[in-house]
Design an enzyme around this catalytic site. Structure first.
Site, PDB file in Angstrom:
ATOM      1  N   ASN A  91      -6.557   1.117  -2.192  1.00 42.75           N
ATOM      2  CA  ASN A  91      -7.223   1.800  -1.096  1.00 42.75           C
ATOM      3  C   ASN A  91      -6.631   2.974  -1.143  1.00 42.75           C
ATOM      4  OD1 ASN A  91      -5.468   0.410   0.093  1.00 42.75           O
ATOM      5  ND2 ASN A  91      -6.347   0.127   2.097  1.00 42.75           N
ATOM      6  N   HIS A 128       1.522   3.605   8.049  1.00 43.50           N
ATOM      7  CA  HIS A 128       0.811   4.725   8.768  1.00 43.50           C
ATOM      8  C   HIS A 128       2.031   5.423   9.595  1.00 43.50           C
ATOM      9  CE1 HIS A 128      -3.023   3.121   7.722  1.00 43.50           C
ATOM     10  NE2 HIS A 128      -2.655   1.804   8.444  1.00 43.50           N
ATOM     11  N   HIS A 180       0.853  -1.339  -0.139  1.00 45.82           N
ATOM     12  CA  HIS A 180      -0.138  -0.153  -0.119  1.00 45.82           C
ATOM     13  C   HIS A 180       0.840   1.237   0.221  1.00 45.82           C
ATOM     14  CE1 HIS A 180      -3.370  -2.218   1.313  1.00 45.82           C
ATOM     15  NE2 HIS A 180      -2.658  -3.070   1.742  1.00 45.82           N
ATOM     16  N   PHE A 181       1.238   1.758  -1.053  1.00 45.76           N
ATOM     17  CA  PHE A 181       2.180   3.022  -1.143  1.00 45.76           C
ATOM     18  C   PHE A 181       1.502   4.515  -1.187  1.00 45.76           C
ATOM     19  CE2 PHE A 181       5.894   0.536  -3.273  1.00 45.76           C
ATOM     20  CZ  PHE A 181       6.412   0.100  -2.140  1.00 45.76           C
ATOM     21  N   ARG A 182      -0.037   4.296  -0.766  1.00 46.73           N
ATOM     22  CA  ARG A 182      -0.668   5.690  -0.393  1.00 46.73           C
ATOM     23  C   ARG A 182      -0.769   6.824  -1.274  1.00 46.73           C
ATOM     24  NH1 ARG A 182      -2.860   2.302   3.325  1.00 46.73           N
ATOM     25  NH2 ARG A 182      -1.574   2.120   5.078  1.00 46.73           N
ATOM     26  N   ASP A 191       1.966  -6.915   2.868  1.00 43.26           N
ATOM     27  CA  ASP A 191       1.030  -6.190   2.905  1.00 43.26           C
ATOM     28  C   ASP A 191       1.611  -4.959   3.850  1.00 43.26           C
ATOM     29  OD1 ASP A 191      -1.467  -5.007   3.470  1.00 43.26           O
ATOM     30  OD2 ASP A 191      -1.948  -6.425   5.227  1.00 43.26           O
TER      31      ASP A 191
HETATM   32  C1  NCD Z   1      -4.170  -2.040   5.376  1.00 46.54           C
HETATM   33  C2  NCD Z   1      -4.008  -0.715   5.115  1.00 46.54           C
HETATM   34  O1  NCD Z   1      -3.476   0.034   6.006  1.00 46.54           O
HETATM   35  O2  NCD Z   1      -4.094  -0.033   3.901  1.00 46.54           O
HETATM   36  N1  NCD Z   1      -4.402  -2.267   6.837  1.00 46.54           N
HETATM   37  C3  NCD Z   1      -4.049  -3.644   7.252  1.00 46.54           C
HETATM   38  O3  NCD Z   1      -4.109  -3.591   8.674  1.00 46.54           O
HETATM   39  N2  NCD Z   1      -3.681  -4.748   6.584  1.00 46.54           N
HETATM   40  C4  NCD Z   1      -5.551  -2.478   4.609  1.00 46.54           C
HETATM   41  C5  NCD Z   1      -5.555  -3.923   4.364  1.00 46.54           C
HETATM   42  O4  NCD Z   1      -5.020  -4.506   3.577  1.00 46.54           O
HETATM   43  O5  NCD Z   1      -6.393  -4.572   5.256  1.00 46.54           O
HETATM   44 ZN    ZN Z   2      -3.439  -5.162   2.524  1.00 46.15          ZN
END
Ligand code: NCD
Ligand code: ZN
Length: 427
Positions: free
Chosen positions: A89, A299, A57-59, A295
């Site tokens: 996302n 944050h 997730h590179f935001r 994953d």
């Molecule tokens: C992920 C996120 O922060 O984008 N968070 C997580 O707890 N794994 C979203 C996800 O893949 O569930």
């Molecule tokens: Zn994820």
């Protein structure tokens, strides 16, 4: 020939001292001796395929205070990952052809390593699946609500699969059933509460649904970040087109570990008991589990230091995934065969990229590893924008050199690569 790399290379399941010839970014020859103008000899150091992380997730766009494509792919490069697949996302979510194209355009300018983009499927865009397939590398479905996820009702799974099965691209699924999560929802103060609000039963229901629906199709279906014994038991006899991934945090931590602060380890699905952790580790070693995936869900520390209930779920991990397990391979906790299958070969095959193996015709993506150079993970040595790691203090071996399509990106642990070198792999 542009370059020849010599070393103790992992070829067809074992190590041999040999030369790897590279032309136009691809492996063109593998022989005992190749004479060339440019020859890099790594002696007895290991030359392994670079890793493929199928879940990051590179935001970017929209949440770039946490990460962006340049910091995310820089972290990947330092950790020996030559190709990442980004999840939808972001803000806006990658749910339309336009948003996918925009993300590819911005990532093409910023990326150090190659990348793919997954399309998010929600209740609202099932009808557009064929259109999204023109650009995306795979599809992502969230069966349960999580950080900034997309609403998808499990009753729509069949409808979505009926469309996806006509397309030769994988579907990746976050397997926690939403009605089950809603039923168990509670105010949480710690990791045990987080387990109680995300019980294994929710994973079990989701995995059962997915298996049932995957049986009669050929589409590759990947269940992300499996976390429980219940989930694992269901996979003992699953259809050939279904694969399962696990993350380093589910393999290395349990809620019984006295993890501090607890909010830093809040993630979906949750870190569970030590029995779950051990069962996942056994599955990793004996071949039940198909893939390792980080994953990587960065944050900021400010966000992760909030009250447990207000902390967003997710932990970073793209830079540490390969180094953590290289150390374990050195210690013979996991074989090199298993590790390379889990982090290179399987993810490359699943995501349809010509990487993950040192084989003529594939991309010349390698890492060079000196097994004598272990270290302890320190947040200040990592490159994600989020600035922290749940793996602080753990032993690891970072690659000394990293090559992507024949270009030296990392030399003696220093970045030589440039932003914008990384290419979209879905063309
Ligand atoms: C992920 C996120 O922060 O984008 N968070 C997580 O707890 N794994 C979203 C996800 O893949 O569930
Ligand atoms: Zn994820």
């Amino acid at each position: 020939m542009d370059l020849v790399i010599e070393g103790k290379a992992y070829i067809k399941g074992s190590f041999e001292n040999c030369c790897i010839g590279i032309s136009d970014g691809k492996i063109c020859e593998i022989k005992k001796i190749i004479k060339a103008d440019k020859n890099l000899n790594f002696g007895n150091k290991l030359v392994l395929p670079a890793g493929v992380d199928l879940h990051v997730h590179f935001r970017d766009p929209g949440l770039t205070h946490k990460e962006d494509f340049s910091t995310g792919t820089m972290a990947a490069a330092y950790g020996g990952i030559s190709c990442v697949f980004d999840m939808p996302n972001t803000i806006p979510q990658t749910t339309t052809l336009q948003n996918i194209s925009d993300k590819i355009a911005l990532a093409s300018k910023k990326s150090y390593v190659d990348f793919g983009v997954n399309a998010g499927i929600s209740d609202n865009n099932i009808k557009n699946i064929e259109e999204l397939a023109k650009k995306c590398c795979g599809f992502k479905i969230y069966l349960g609500d999580t950080t900034n996820s997309l609403r998808f009702s499990s009753s729509n799974l069949k409808k979505a699969f009926d469309k996806i099965k006509l397309i030769n691209k994988p579907v990746l699924i976050h397997a926690e059933e939403d009605n089950c999560l809603i039923k168990h929802n509670l105010k949480e103060n710690n990791l045990v509460d987080h387990i109680n609000s995300h019980p294994a039963e929710c994973e079990e229901i989701a995995v059962k649904n997915i298996l049932k629906i995957s049986r009669d199709i050929n589409t590759k279906v990947h269940i992300c970040h499996l976390s429980s014994i219940e989930g694992l038991d269901l996979l003992r006899n699953h259809p050939r087109n279904v694969s399962f991934g696990v993350t380093p945090h589910h393999l290395l931590f349990s809620a019984q570990d006295n993890l501090k602060p607890q909010s830093h380890y809040k993630v979906n699905p949750p870190i569970r008991s030590n029995l779950d952790r051990e069962a996942l580790f056994d599955g990793l070693k004996n071949g039940l589990i198909d893939a390792l995936e980080s994953d990587h869900a960065p944050h900021t520390l400010r966000e992760k230091d909030k009250e447990f209930d207000d902390t967003p779920s997710g932990v970073p991990g793209v830079e540490t995934i390969f180094p953590l397990f290289l150390y374990m391979a050195k210690k013979k906790i996991l074989s090199f065969q298993r590790l390379i299958s889990l982090l290179c070969e399987k993810p490359a095959d699943l995501m349809n990229v010509s990487k993950g193996k040192i084989e003529v015709g594939r991309d010349a993506d390698f890492i060079v590893v000196d097994l004598k150079r272990g270290c302890k993970i320190k947040p200040e040595n990592l490159h994600s924008k989020c600035g922290w790691t749940p793996f602080e203090g753990k032993s690891a071996i970072f690659p000394e050199y990293v090559f992507v399509r024949g270009e030296k990106l990392i030399e003696e642990h220093e970045m030589l690569g440039i932003k914008g070198f990384g290419k979209f792999v879905g063309e």
